[in-house]
Motif scaffolding. Structure first.
Motif, PDB file in Angstrom:
ATOM      1  N   VAL A  47       0.838  -1.208   0.000  1.00 21.05           N
ATOM      2  CA  VAL A  47       0.000   0.000   0.000  1.00 21.05           C
ATOM      3  C   VAL A  47       0.870   1.255   0.000  1.00 21.05           C
ATOM      4  N   VAL A  48       1.926   1.230   0.813  1.00 20.96           N
ATOM      5  CA  VAL A  48       2.848   2.367   0.848  1.00 20.96           C
ATOM      6  C   VAL A  48       3.495   2.574  -0.519  1.00 20.96           C
ATOM      7  N   ALA A  49       3.916   1.478  -1.159  1.00 19.97           N
ATOM      8  CA  ALA A  49       4.522   1.580  -2.492  1.00 19.97           C
ATOM      9  C   ALA A  49       3.532   2.156  -3.501  1.00 19.97           C
ATOM     10  N   LEU A  50       2.273   1.738  -3.413  1.00 19.31           N
ATOM     11  CA  LEU A  50       1.249   2.254  -4.325  1.00 19.31           C
ATOM     12  C   LEU A  50       1.015   3.741  -4.091  1.00 19.31           C
ATOM     13  N   LEU A  51       0.983   4.149  -2.831  1.00 20.68           N
ATOM     14  CA  LEU A  51       0.790   5.566  -2.519  1.00 20.68           C
ATOM     15  C   LEU A  51       1.972   6.406  -3.014  1.00 20.68           C
ATOM     16  N   LEU A  52       3.181   5.880  -2.868  1.00 19.32           N
ATOM     17  CA  LEU A  52       4.353   6.597  -3.362  1.00 19.32           C
ATOM     18  C   LEU A  52       4.300   6.759  -4.879  1.00 19.32           C
ATOM     19  N   LEU A  53       3.835   5.723  -5.568  1.00 20.74           N
ATOM     20  CA  LEU A  53       3.680   5.822  -7.015  1.00 20.74           C
ATOM     21  C   LEU A  53       2.660   6.896  -7.386  1.00 20.74           C
ATOM     22  N   CYS A  54       1.585   6.968  -6.605  1.00 18.18           N
ATOM     23  CA  CYS A  54       0.573   7.996  -6.854  1.00 18.18           C
ATOM     24  C   CYS A  54       1.147   9.394  -6.631  1.00 18.18           C
ATOM     25  N   LEU A  75      -7.744   1.464 -13.722  1.00 16.73           N
ATOM     26  CA  LEU A  75      -8.524   0.315 -13.253  1.00 16.73           C
ATOM     27  C   LEU A  75      -8.930  -0.591 -14.409  1.00 16.73           C
ATOM     28  N   SER A  76      -9.282   0.001 -15.538  1.00 16.18           N
ATOM     29  CA  SER A  76      -9.680  -0.805 -16.702  1.00 16.18           C
ATOM     30  C   SER A  76      -8.511  -1.625 -17.222  1.00 16.18           C
ATOM     31  N   LEU A  77      -7.338  -0.991 -17.309  1.00 17.51           N
ATOM     32  CA  LEU A  77      -6.153  -1.712 -17.782  1.00 17.51           C
ATOM     33  C   LEU A  77      -5.765  -2.826 -16.803  1.00 17.51           C
ATOM     34  N   GLY A  78      -5.952  -2.563 -15.526  1.00 23.99           N
ATOM     35  CA  GLY A  78      -5.594  -3.562 -14.527  1.00 23.99           C
ATOM     36  C   GLY A  78      -6.601  -4.687 -14.388  1.00 23.99           C
ATOM     37  N   SER A  79      -7.804  -4.502 -14.921  1.00 18.93           N
ATOM     38  CA  SER A  79      -8.857  -5.498 -14.727  1.00 18.93           C
ATOM     39  C   SER A  79      -8.543  -6.816 -15.423  1.00 18.93           C
ATOM     40  N   VAL A  80      -8.173  -6.734 -16.699  1.00 14.72           N
ATOM     41  CA  VAL A  80      -7.841  -7.954 -17.443  1.00 14.72           C
ATOM     42  C   VAL A  80      -6.634  -8.640 -16.808  1.00 14.72           C
ATOM     43  N   LEU A  81      -5.604  -7.867 -16.533  1.00 14.84           N
ATOM     44  CA  LEU A  81      -4.410  -8.405 -15.873  1.00 14.84           C
ATOM     45  C   LEU A  81      -4.765  -9.012 -14.522  1.00 14.84           C
ATOM     46  N   GLY A  82      -5.622  -8.323 -13.780  1.00 18.48           N
ATOM     47  CA  GLY A  82      -5.961  -8.769 -12.433  1.00 18.48           C
ATOM     48  C   GLY A  82      -6.737 -10.065 -12.394  1.00 18.48           C
ATOM     49  N   VAL A  83      -7.679 -10.236 -13.301  1.00 15.04           N
ATOM     50  CA  VAL A  83      -8.471 -11.470 -13.324  1.00 15.04           C
ATOM     51  C   VAL A  83      -7.567 -12.671 -13.585  1.00 15.04           C
ATOM     52  N   VAL A  84      -6.668 -12.552 -14.554  1.00 17.90           N
ATOM     53  CA  VAL A  84      -5.735 -13.648 -14.851  1.00 17.90           C
ATOM     54  C   VAL A  84      -4.795 -13.874 -13.663  1.00 17.90           C
ATOM     55  N   VAL A 303      -1.117  -5.912  -8.866  1.00 20.70           N
ATOM     56  CA  VAL A 303      -1.698  -5.507 -10.155  1.00 20.70           C
ATOM     57  C   VAL A 303      -1.851  -3.991 -10.216  1.00 20.70           C
ATOM     58  N   LEU A 304      -2.367  -3.403  -9.137  1.00 26.22           N
ATOM     59  CA  LEU A 304      -2.550  -1.948  -9.112  1.00 26.22           C
ATOM     60  C   LEU A 304      -1.210  -1.220  -9.196  1.00 26.22           C
ATOM     61  N   ILE A 305      -0.189  -1.776  -8.547  1.00 23.64           N
ATOM     62  CA  ILE A 305       1.146  -1.166  -8.609  1.00 23.64           C
ATOM     63  C   ILE A 305       1.670  -1.181 -10.042  1.00 23.64           C
ATOM     64  N   PHE A 306       1.540  -2.300 -10.702  1.00 22.20           N
ATOM     65  CA  PHE A 306       2.069  -2.403 -12.062  1.00 22.20           C
ATOM     66  C   PHE A 306       1.303  -1.523 -13.042  1.00 22.20           C
ATOM     67  N   THR A 307      -0.017  -1.496 -12.940  1.00 20.32           N
ATOM     68  CA  THR A 307      -0.797  -0.670 -13.872  1.00 20.32           C
ATOM     69  C   THR A 307      -0.584   0.812 -13.598  1.00 20.32           C
ATOM     70  N   THR A 308      -0.448   1.178 -12.324  1.00 23.30           N
ATOM     71  CA  THR A 308      -0.181   2.580 -11.994  1.00 23.30           C
ATOM     72  C   THR A 308       1.197   2.992 -12.493  1.00 23.30           C
ATOM     73  N   LEU A 309       2.190   2.108 -12.314  1.00 19.55           N
ATOM     74  CA  LEU A 309       3.541   2.387 -12.805  1.00 19.55           C
ATOM     75  C   LEU A 309       3.529   2.583 -14.320  1.00 19.55           C
ATOM     76  N   THR A 310       2.831   1.712 -15.032  1.00 16.19           N
ATOM     77  CA  THR A 310       2.734   1.836 -16.487  1.00 16.19           C
ATOM     78  C   THR A 310       2.074   3.146 -16.880  1.00 16.19           C
ATOM     79  N   ASN A 311       1.032   3.522 -16.150  1.00 13.74           N
ATOM     80  CA  ASN A 311       0.339   4.777 -16.445  1.00 13.74           C
ATOM     81  C   ASN A 311       1.238   5.990 -16.221  1.00 13.74           C
ATOM     82  N   VAL A 312       2.036   5.953 -15.165  1.00 16.83           N
ATOM     83  CA  VAL A 312       2.973   7.048 -14.901  1.00 16.83           C
ATOM     84  C   VAL A 312       3.994   7.148 -16.023  1.00 16.83           C
ATOM     85  N   PHE A 313       4.483   6.007 -16.479  1.00 12.53           N
ATOM     86  CA  PHE A 313       5.430   6.000 -17.603  1.00 12.53           C
ATOM     87  C   PHE A 313       4.806   6.612 -18.853  1.00 12.53           C
TER      88      PHE A 313
END
Length: 346
Positions: A47-54, A75-84, A303-313
């Protein structure tokens, strides 16, 4: 016998009391440290890592990053990744791996969008996608459990075969969803949130319940911890492995339906290299690659960390090659951290 001799001959309990106090204090310290190094501590760290990314996203992207549309995009990008990733969590907890999920997703999306399938309506499309996923997962499980083929090799073969079959069916062309009812059911929002995000939330809740509150989940952990001990305890290990890989295939099939809802197109390239991001998210979330420990909550956070990181990039126009390097570094760091925590708790 004198009074002094009597008092000397009676054993005193003071040393035992002191020793008990020391033991209790040490146990208390172990419980506290175990809590912070256990699932709760790992999730807090995520959670801390996710907040730092935000924070980084806001600092570099400003209000654009925090806009509602951008958050829904994440959230949409992370949904497909997250289900798998939910299905992959079960697989990795058993000590296995499933490299075929991306290809199975692509095959499911292609098979569901053939003209013959679409002619029967959206219900048949969905059933077809799920059946393809479960069928591929069952085949993986049977080859691994009863054929005694290493999971890496078996699922690698399925990765290649499923992608090739998808190309043959689609003839390397994109197939458009031409069923208005399908779009009505799966596209759009509910309470301002895309429907595919709701699907991810439902799958995550069901996955958490299955993993943490059922015999199936406990058996999954037992098989990953020590397959021989699990067998001696009465667990049908081979059958359970088949079920786990079928579950992974099912989540790939669900994700195939979701990607059709997001793109309205079935293609053999759907899910290309998805398995790498899925495995990375599960490992970063705290599931042990060696098996025996898994966490659905950690997977969702990963999943949220990876999708947020991708979005920041993307917001900062970072080159895709740099993105891959950064993700690789994160994966290596997560595995090294896992190994260190494992040594400290053993």
């Amino acid at each position: 016998m004198s009074e002094q001799q009597v008092s000397a001959s009676v054993p005193t309990n003071k040393p035992d009391a002191d020793e008990s106090a020391r033991v209790e204090k040490a146990a208390s310290e172990r419980r506290k440290s175990g809590f912070m190094s256990g699932a709760a501590g790992r999730n807090v760290g995520l959670v801390v890592a996710l907040l730092l990314l935000c924070v980084v996203g806001f600092a570099t992207g400003g209000e654009r990053f925090l806009s509602l549309s951008n958050l829904m995009t994440i959230l949409s990008l992370g949904s497909v990744l997250g289900v798998v990733a939910i299905g992959m969590t079960f697989v990795i907890t058993t000590g296995g791996i499933d490299l075929s999920v991306g290809s199975v997703l692509g095959l499911a999306s292609v098979w569901a969008t053939t003209l013959a399938t679409q002619s029967y309506g959206w219900v048949v499309m969905v059933i077809c996608a799920l059946a393809v996923g479960v069928g591929a997962g069952l085949l993986n499980g049977l080859i691994i459990a009863y054929g005694r083929v290493v999971a890496f090799i078996a699922t690698l073969a399925m990765l290649v075969a499923a992608r090739g079959l998808a190309e043959l069916i689609a003839q390397k062309r994109t197939q458009i969803v031409d069923v208005p009812a399908f779009n009505d059911v799966f596209k759009g929002n509910i309470l301002g949130v895309p429907k595919i995000v709701w699907i991810f939330a439902i799958v995550a809740v069901l996955g958490w319940f299955l993993f943490n509150r059922t015999t199936f989940g406990r058996r999954t952990v037992a098989v990953g911890g020590n397959a021989e001990a699990a067998r001696l305890a009465g667990i049908k290990v081979k059958r359970h492995l088949v079920y786990v890989y079928a579950l992974s295939g099912l989540t790939a099939g669900i994700a195939g339906v979701m990607i059709l809802a997001r793109t309205s197109a079935g293609s053999s390239t759907n899910g290309l290299l998805l398995e790498l991001d899925v495995i990375a998210a599960v490992v970063v979330g705290g599931t042990l690659l060696a098996g025996g420990r898994g966490t659905i909550v950690g997977t969702v956070l990963g999943v949220l960390i990876f999708t947020t990181l991708t979005n920041v990039f993307i917001i900062n126009n970072i080159d895709s090659s740099v993105q891959q390097i950064a993700k690789g570094a994160i994966i290596v760091g997560a595995v090294l951290l896992q190994q260190r925590l494992t040594r400290r708790t053993t």
